[in-house]
Scaffold this motif. Structure first.
Motif, PDB file in Angstrom:
ATOM      1  N   THR A  26       0.828  -1.212   0.000  1.00 27.97           N
ATOM      2  CA  THR A  26       0.000   0.000   0.000  1.00 27.97           C
ATOM      3  C   THR A  26       0.859   1.258   0.000  1.00 27.97           C
ATOM      4  O   THR A  26       1.997   1.248   0.490  1.00 27.97           O
ATOM      5  N   GLY A  28      -0.563   3.739   1.525  1.00 27.25           N
ATOM      6  CA  GLY A  28      -1.193   4.394   2.677  1.00 27.25           C
ATOM      7  C   GLY A  28      -2.313   5.327   2.250  1.00 27.25           C
ATOM      8  O   GLY A  28      -2.917   6.003   3.086  1.00 27.25           O
ATOM      9  N   TYR A 157      -9.268   3.050   6.766  1.00 21.80           N
ATOM     10  CA  TYR A 157      -9.032   1.878   5.898  1.00 21.80           C
ATOM     11  C   TYR A 157     -10.341   1.452   5.212  1.00 21.80           C
ATOM     12  O   TYR A 157     -10.360   1.137   4.025  1.00 21.80           O
ATOM     13  N   TYR A 341      -2.136  -0.915   7.144  1.00 21.80           N
ATOM     14  CA  TYR A 341      -2.386   0.328   6.404  1.00 21.80           C
ATOM     15  C   TYR A 341      -2.088   1.555   7.277  1.00 21.80           C
ATOM     16  O   TYR A 341      -1.431   2.509   6.854  1.00 21.80           O
ATOM     17  N   VAL A 344       1.597   2.314   7.704  1.00 23.07           N
ATOM     18  CA  VAL A 344       2.184   3.023   6.562  1.00 23.07           C
ATOM     19  C   VAL A 344       1.777   4.496   6.601  1.00 23.07           C
ATOM     20  O   VAL A 344       2.600   5.397   6.378  1.00 23.07           O
ATOM     21  N   ARG A 345       0.528   4.758   6.934  1.00 14.86           N
ATOM     22  CA  ARG A 345       0.103   6.166   7.051  1.00 14.86           C
ATOM     23  C   ARG A 345       0.914   6.867   8.133  1.00 14.86           C
ATOM     24  O   ARG A 345       1.301   8.027   7.992  1.00 14.86           O
TER      25      ARG A 345
END
Ligand SMILES: Nc1ncnc2c1ncn2[C@@H]1O[C@H](COP(=O)(O)OP(=O)(O)OP(=O)(O)O)[C@@H](O)[C@H]1O
Ligand SMILES: CC(=O)N[C@H]1[C@@H]2OC[C@@H](O2)[C@@H](O)[C@@H]1O[C@H](C)C(=O)O
Length: 381
Positions: A26, A28, A157, A341, A344-345
């Protein structure tokens, strides 16, 4: 081109049934490719230790406090997560060097948004050292420090997944029926509103454990043999939670199971299954527009009695009801995917929460970064 990360998410939810592991690629943001997942159940003795941990945590007044019992539990819980990651990597032939980051939820042992106190046990630095992969953990704290309720965090998400739905009828609502239920409303323009929607499986689990000695009502079979007791259902559905405009998140202990004398086994299970479904629609009544499509995720979608009630309630509201799988997702892995997710954000300094999700004053990022050798607050917050 946006930077793409390979991330693993780890979730140990309020049901305390085990650790869910899931991997994503991903950026993000809008790009999400779901990969493998694995569930690692806890043995009954460890579940009992976690339950005791919730009791011990009632005395905690500061989120960093760890009475002796909790410190030992945190250590052992972390090692179980490390084993789960190692089992996942081995089973799927994934080299740990290929994984950029692990998002680690830990176990919520206390959640009191009214007192701005939320405690998740889980030692991110120890986990990073054990697995040799950087870890982002403690993702609820920064939200609370900025006036949010620290939950729910999955909505951002859900919103990313909503963009991957084929021709949904908008607005779409993701409903997670875990120990507690939460929902995310996504408008056609991507706007999100989210909150915890009421008791999920915990009351059902507690009821059948106390009266039949089993951890959950498989398929909702016990419930299917009972009838709804209106007075008992009302006792839950008239809770001030459903009219409190400020309260967006719940603690596992905010709703308690019925007393033994309140019902016999199947009527109690049937009534609690109905309460689970009705609470979702009662809470959805606070939304600016009733959703047209519901996507049901979490362990509660395996309870056919809950699903039957949800279908009837959706029908009365002219809404379509899909399981996560019918919508093209994995309803058991979704929370673990969300933690991948969110990690990563967090690395990218992107917001995890919004005024419309946790009530935070402004969109904020969060999380603590533990590199394989050192800890620091995530960059760019
Ligand atoms: N086959 C099944 N039949 C009925 N109920 C089931 C089944 N499988 C799982 N469940 C229910 O789902 C629960 C686990 O759900 P889930 O894993 O979504 O919760 P969680 O992630 O721990 O909770 P939360 O989302 O609140 O953090 C179990 O405790 C059980 O009540
Ligand atoms: C404090 C806490 O752990 N809350 C959980 C719990 O379980 C479901 C619901 O209550 C939700 O608010 C949250 O988990 C999900 C994963 C979330 O934060 O989105």
């Amino acid at each position: 081109m946006a930077e793409i990360f390979t991330a693993i998410g780890l979730m140990s939810g309020t049901s305390m049934d085990g650790i869910d592991v899931a991997m994503l690629e991903t950026d993000g943001e809008g790009m999400v490719v779901r990969r493998q997942n694995l569930s690692v159940p806890y043995d009954p003795a460890f579940r009992d230790r976690l339950k005791q941990g919730l009791e011990d945590a009632k005395a905690v007044r500061d989120r960093s406090e760890r009475p002796a019992s909790l410190a030992g539990l945190e250590h052992d819980l972390t090692l179980r997560h490390s084993d789960a990651v190692k089992a996942f990597l081995e089973k799927n032939n994934v080299l740990r060097e290929k994984v950029d980051v692990v998002g680690f939820h830990g176990q919520t042992v206390l959640h009191r948004p009214d007192a701005a106190l939320t405690v998740q046990i889980g030692d991110g630095a120890l986990l990073a050292r054990e697995i040799g992969i950087p870890v982002v953990y403690d993702m609820r704290a920064n939200d609370m420090a900025h006036g949010g309720q620290g939950a729910p965090l999955v909505p951002v998400y859900h919103a990313a997944l909503a963009r991957n739905l084929d021709n949904p009828l908008w607005p779409v609502c993701f409903v997670n029926i875990g120990g507690i239920s939460n929902l995310t409303w996504v408008g056609a323009d991507g706007a999100i509103v989210a909150f915890d929607s009421g008791p999920g499986n915990t009351l059902i689990d507690q009821w059948v454990e106390a009266h039949a000695g089993i951890p959950f009502d498989q398929g909702g079979r016990i419930a299917s043999e009972g009838r709804v007791l209106p007075a008992l259902a009302d006792r839950y559905l008239s809770s001030p939670f459903f009219t409190d405009q400020k309260r967006r998140s719940l603690d596992r202990n905010d709703f308690l199971p019925p007393e033994g004398g309140d019902a016999e086994l199947s009527d109690g299970a049937r009534t609690l299954a109905y309460v689970t479904a009705a609470a979702i629609f009662k809470s959805a009544g606070h939304l600016e527009a009733m959703p047209k499509t519901f996507v049901i995720c979490g362990g509660g979608r395996h309870n056919d009695t809950v699903m039957k009630d949800l279908k009837a309630l959706a029908g009365r509201n002219d809404a379509a009801l899909l399981t996560a799988e019918q919508a093209g997702f994995d309803g058991d892995a979704m929370e673990a995917e969300a933690w991948a997710y969110l990690a990563v954000r967090s690395l990218k300094g992107l917001p995890l929460t919004f005024p419309g999700t946790t009530g935070v004053k402004e969109p904020v990022s969060g999380g603590v970064f533990a590199d394989v050798g050192a800890i620091r607050t995530c960059p760019r917050h």
